[in-house]
Design an enzyme around this catalytic site. Structure first.
Site, short mmCIF file in Angstrom:
data_model
loop_
_atom_site.label_atom_id
_atom_site.label_comp_id
_atom_site.label_asym_id
_atom_site.label_seq_id
_atom_site.Cartn_x
_atom_site.Cartn_y
_atom_site.Cartn_z
N ASP A 122 -92.37 48.75 64.26
CA ASP A 122 -91.24 47.86 64.03
C ASP A 122 -91.18 47.60 62.53
OD1 ASP A 122 -89.17 46.00 64.61
OD2 ASP A 122 -90.63 44.38 64.41
N ASP A 149 -90.52 42.99 71.12
CA ASP A 149 -91.37 44.19 71.03
C ASP A 149 -92.31 44.31 72.22
OD1 ASP A 149 -90.33 45.06 68.59
OD2 ASP A 149 -91.67 43.76 67.45
#
Length: 665
Positions: free
Chosen positions: A366, A563
């Site tokens: 990410d 996430d």
């Protein structure tokens, strides 16, 4: 945790063996030093007690050998000689025979204790007293060293268990009171003296304070916090008196959750470790039957068959066949890997994940909070004419106050203090899009990315490709208002982290919910060839699953709530433990406590080094034992070679396993 970590260690002495642990009290540093001194004395005493039986046996054996081969004594024969060697055998042999009996009663007849017991009692039966005592003595000493080595390997992990003080000082009407840490409530104000450890997560009320965060992050450099910053349980106040407002209950602190992760770590065994355990359960009874065959079958084949000769060969075969080197050194190798990782601020939740890390071919990351600092600042505010900028910003600030996202924090800091109270009738957070609210006069407010605008049919005339920074779009009462641009900056070690992964032969990809051009800009700066932006959590998961279908072993690194699904869906999920959300940390297989992306490559290196050491031990044990087993069956190897093949190889494997503790990554 003690039981979990120790269940593979079969010791001939049941005295509890633990690595030195640091005291966790509310006292000052000088009191902690006194406690540490006390622990060191206890450790010395424990070590002495562990070796005492072996020392007694060694002295008695040495004197007996002197009487047998050096200064021969006529009286040292017959029953006297048998009793003397028997007394030398008891201190080290009795615990093994006892454990053999207990194992057999529990259904595990063919344990290593059983093999050693039968082998040494058999040696006594055929008159090989010195060898019987020597074999058991070396075995006992080897077991002690194995136990001490396991304790050393566990030291880095177990040290984490001592980071929470039992008591904290709470200010009640400005008067300090000492209470149990678990009784402190959210909102209580803690007083933290220099040298004290913080017992609960909280917000720093003092102007500033410096903390030692090494227990949580592995970073020895002091970390200076300012008023309003989050401070975590386990941090040590270094200099000035500080006050902290509790923001999480004792059991909900980041450290409490980390400790639970560590406690559960060794319950998840690597495939190699599970295979060796199953192998040992099958292997041991087979070699016991082979030993019986070696003793009895030659009677039907060999003309000058001598029972004592073939019994001796069978006993040698039994000693050699003990699976100690495998059963002990392999879990020790994984303990060492988990311990080495935790010492560098990396929490691995199980040895199975070390194995998977070693096979990593692709790291997917990410962007925000992983490669960038996650500290945003508003750069520009571009609103269309006809809207009251101050009113809209006031509404945006009130809505973002209900979010903990770093972007929301940046907007709140830019707008400043709330000038008027805004009441929303309905607030909804849309994962990967933004937030929607209804104001008291039934007008809607949308704050998020441009996908949020598209979802609710808000039209806008903006060329998004011309905007590099992260963009937050705003719509009010069904009309597009404008946008704010927000910029983040790369972490100091982000570029080094990517270079390290590339040197390890690992491919890298960046996935983000941020704008495509922002993500590409970050990827170009870091020399990452593949990057994708404007992704929802489901899109990130789809990208990771596509890579897994290409036979890639994928590690995903993230920090946010959104996430969590991707972390769970990857081969190994990593979470940033400092800025990371609780959901991401709990879902992850590996937690990086100091949020440094350079730890990603380090974790992979530790996994690879652990696997190398484990397989070195397996091959060494099989090769040496196989060779000496063959020689023993043909009468070439004696009990002394058998001792080397068993205890010697086990000790060599242990020394090899603990190398990882000293390796620099």
């Amino acid at each position: 945790m003690e039981e979990n970590l120790s269940d593979t260690v079969k010791s001939t002495n049941k005295t509890k063996r633990t690595a030195p642990s640091c005291c966790c009290t509310h006292d000052q540093e000088h009191k902690e030093e006194e406690n540490h001194a006390g622990h060191s004395h206890d450790d010395v005493a424990t070590g002495y007690r562990l070796f005492l039986p072996a020392l007694i046996s060694l002295v008695l054996l040495g004197v007996a050998l002197l009487f047998d081969y050096g200064w021969k004594q006529a009286w040292f024969s017959g029953e006297v000689r048998w009793i003397w060697y028997g007394l030398a055998y008891i201190p080290v042999g009795f615990p093994v025979l006892r454990d053999a009996f207990l194992s057999a009663r529990a259904g595990d007849l063919f344990s290593e204790f059983f093999l050693m017991g039968i082998a040494t009692i058999g040696a006594f039966a055929i008159g090989e007293y010195p060898e019987a005592v020597a074999v058991m003595l070396f075995y006992a000493v080897g077991e002690i060293f194995q136990s001490l080595a396991v304790s050393k390997a566990k030291g880095s992990i177990k040290a984490l268990l001592d980071q929470r003080p039992d008591e904290v000082t709470v200010l009640v009407d400005h008067v300090p009171q000492l209470i149990r840490a678990e009784k402190a409530r959210i909102g209580d104000v803690l007083q933290l003296k220099p040298g004290e450890k913080l017992g609960l997560d909280g917000e720093l009320l003092s102007a500033s304070a410096s903390f030692n965060t090494s227990a949580l992050t592995g970073e020895s450099r002091p970390d200076t916090k300012k008023q309003g910053d989050m401070v975590l349980a386990g941090m040590i106040n270094l200099h000035t008196l500080a006050e902290v407002k509790v923001t999480a209950a004792y059991q909900d602190s980041k450290l409490s959750k980390i400790l639970k992760l560590v406690q559960d770590a060794t319950s998840k065994k690597a495939p190699t470790e599970l295979f060796i355990r199953k192998f040992a359960r099958i292997y041991t009874p087979i070699v016991a039957l082979l030993a019986v065959g070696i003793c009895l079958l030659p009677y039907f084949i060999v003309q000058d068959y001598q029972f004592t000769d073939w019994l001796y060969r069978a006993l040698v075969f039994l000693v050699i066949s003990c699976p100690c080197a495998l059963v002990i050194s392999i879990p020790l190798g994984y303990f060492g890997g988990i311990g080495a990782a935790s010492r560098h601020g990396i929490l691995v939740k199980g040895s199975n994940f070390l194995d998977t890390l070693a096979k990593t071919t692709h790291v997917v990351m990410d962007k925000t909070g992983t490669l960038t600092e996650g500290v945003f600042q508003v750069q520009d505010v571009v609103f269309n004419a006809g809207f009251d900028k101050e009113e809209i910003l006031c509404l945006v600030q009130a809505l973002e106050a209900k979010s903990t996202h770093p972007v929301a924090t940046a907007i709140r800091q830019y707008v400043g203090e709330e000038k008027q109270r805004v009441v929303f009738e309905e607030v909804e957070e849309l994962a990967g899009l933004g937030m929607r609210a209804t104001v008291s006069d039934n007008r809607s407010l949308l704050v998020g990315n441009f996908k949020l605008m598209d979802k609710f049919g808000i039209t806008y005339d903006i060329d998004l490709s011309t905007i590099v920074y992260t963009t937050i779009a705003v719509a009010f009462d069904g009309k597009f208002v404008g946008y704010l641009t927000i910029a983040d900056r790369l972490k100091e070690d982000a570029k080094f982290a990517i270079e390290r992964l590339h040197k390890l032969g690992v491919e890298t990809t960046i996935l983000s919910g941020d704008k495509e051009n922002v993500v590409h800009d970050i990827a170009a700066k870091l020399n990452v060839k593949r990057s994708f932006g404007d992704l929802l959590p489901a899109d990130k998961l789809a990208k990771v699953e596509a890579l897994k279908k290409e036979k890639e072993t994928v590690v995903f690194v993230g920090d946010g709530v959104n996430d969590a699904p991707v972390i769970a869906g990857s081969d190994v999920g990593m979470a940033m433990g400092g800025l990371g959300s609780d959901a991401a940390i709990e879902t992850a297989d590996v937690v990086i406590q100091d949020d440094r992306p350079a730890r990603i490559g380090m974790a992979i290196q530790i996994g690879r080094q652990t696997k190398v050491i484990v397989w070195q031990n397996i091959l060494m044990a099989f090769v040496v034992k196989g060779l000496v087993l063959f020689l023993g069956a043909w009468g070439v190897a004696t009990m002394w070679e058998a001792v080397f093949a068993d205890v010697g190889v086990a000790l060599m494997a242990i020394l090899n396993a603990i190398r990882i503790q000293r390796t620099k990554f």
